[in-house]
Design a protein around this motif. Structure first.
Motif, PDB file in Angstrom:
ATOM      1  N   VAL A   1      18.069 -12.106   2.067  1.00 52.88           N
ATOM      2  CA  VAL A   1      19.085 -12.615   1.145  1.00 52.88           C
ATOM      3  C   VAL A   1      18.426 -13.195  -0.102  1.00 52.88           C
ATOM      4  N   ALA A   2      17.379 -13.959   0.080  1.00 54.57           N
ATOM      5  CA  ALA A   2      16.681 -14.565  -1.061  1.00 54.57           C
ATOM      6  C   ALA A   2      16.017 -13.492  -1.921  1.00 54.57           C
ATOM      7  N   LEU A   3      15.393 -12.496  -1.303  1.00 52.17           N
ATOM      8  CA  LEU A   3      14.745 -11.429  -2.057  1.00 52.17           C
ATOM      9  C   LEU A   3      15.769 -10.596  -2.813  1.00 52.17           C
ATOM     10  N   GLU A   4      16.876 -10.256  -2.153  1.00 48.35           N
ATOM     11  CA  GLU A   4      17.922  -9.491  -2.838  1.00 48.35           C
ATOM     12  C   GLU A   4      18.443 -10.262  -4.045  1.00 48.35           C
TER      13      GLU A   4
ATOM     14  N   GLN B   1      19.495   8.397  -3.280  1.00 56.47           N
ATOM     15  CA  GLN B   1      18.108   8.506  -2.836  1.00 56.47           C
ATOM     16  C   GLN B   1      17.549   7.118  -2.535  1.00 56.47           C
ATOM     17  N   ILE B   2      16.828   7.003  -1.443  1.00 57.76           N
ATOM     18  CA  ILE B   2      16.144   5.749  -1.106  1.00 57.76           C
ATOM     19  C   ILE B   2      14.877   5.697  -1.945  1.00 57.76           C
ATOM     20  N   ARG B   3      14.742   4.680  -2.778  1.00 55.55           N
ATOM     21  CA  ARG B   3      13.560   4.559  -3.642  1.00 55.55           C
ATOM     22  C   ARG B   3      12.531   3.591  -3.066  1.00 55.55           C
ATOM     23  N   GLN B   4      12.999   2.503  -2.448  1.00 55.34           N
ATOM     24  CA  GLN B   4      12.075   1.495  -1.922  1.00 55.34           C
ATOM     25  C   GLN B   4      12.780   0.682  -0.846  1.00 55.34           C
ATOM     26  N   VAL B   5      12.024   0.302   0.183  1.00 57.11           N
ATOM     27  CA  VAL B   5      12.543  -0.558   1.247  1.00 57.11           C
ATOM     28  C   VAL B   5      11.498  -1.619   1.544  1.00 57.11           C
ATOM     29  N   PHE B   6      11.924  -2.858   1.592  1.00 55.37           N
ATOM     30  CA  PHE B   6      11.050  -3.988   1.918  1.00 55.37           C
ATOM     31  C   PHE B   6      11.564  -4.635   3.197  1.00 55.37           C
ATOM     32  N   GLU B   7      10.737  -4.728   4.213  1.00 53.40           N
ATOM     33  CA  GLU B   7      11.118  -5.460   5.428  1.00 53.40           C
ATOM     34  C   GLU B   7      10.713  -6.914   5.243  1.00 53.40           C
TER      35      GLU B   7
ATOM     36  N   MET C   1      13.993  -7.591  11.995  1.00 49.62           N
ATOM     37  CA  MET C   1      13.732  -8.022  10.642  1.00 49.62           C
ATOM     38  C   MET C   1      14.656  -7.248   9.696  1.00 49.62           C
ATOM     39  N   SER C   2      15.163  -7.892   8.682  1.00 50.08           N
ATOM     40  CA  SER C   2      16.076  -7.272   7.729  1.00 50.08           C
ATOM     41  C   SER C   2      15.303  -6.479   6.672  1.00 50.08           C
ATOM     42  N   LYS C   3      16.056  -5.641   5.951  1.00 45.93           N
ATOM     43  CA  LYS C   3      15.465  -4.806   4.924  1.00 45.93           C
ATOM     44  C   LYS C   3      16.215  -4.981   3.615  1.00 45.93           C
TER      45      LYS C   3
END
Length: 64
Positions: free
Chosen positions: A53-56, A42-48, A1-3
């Protein structure tokens, strides 16, 4: 799954945010961005998600 990720990048005067996506480990992507870059990342948030592509794209439209 992508992030999809949100990174915070700062120097002494300004703070920037980067939105992007990767199918690899987020730490690998951050190391790539740190290469030749003296700024603190700094990594602030990651969504799997399966819809990276659509979310980005949606996040770019919301925060650009």
């Amino acid at each position: 799954m992508s992030k999809v990720y949100l990174l915070r990048i700062e120097n002494d005067e300004e703070v920037y945010f980067k939105i992007g996506w990767t199918s690899r480990k987020i730490e690998t992507r951050v190391r790539e961005l740190e290469t030749g870059n003296p700024l603190d990342i700094q990594i602030r948030q990651v969504f799997e998600t399966r819809h990276a592509v659509a979310l980005e794209s949606a996040l770019h439209r919301m925060y650009a």
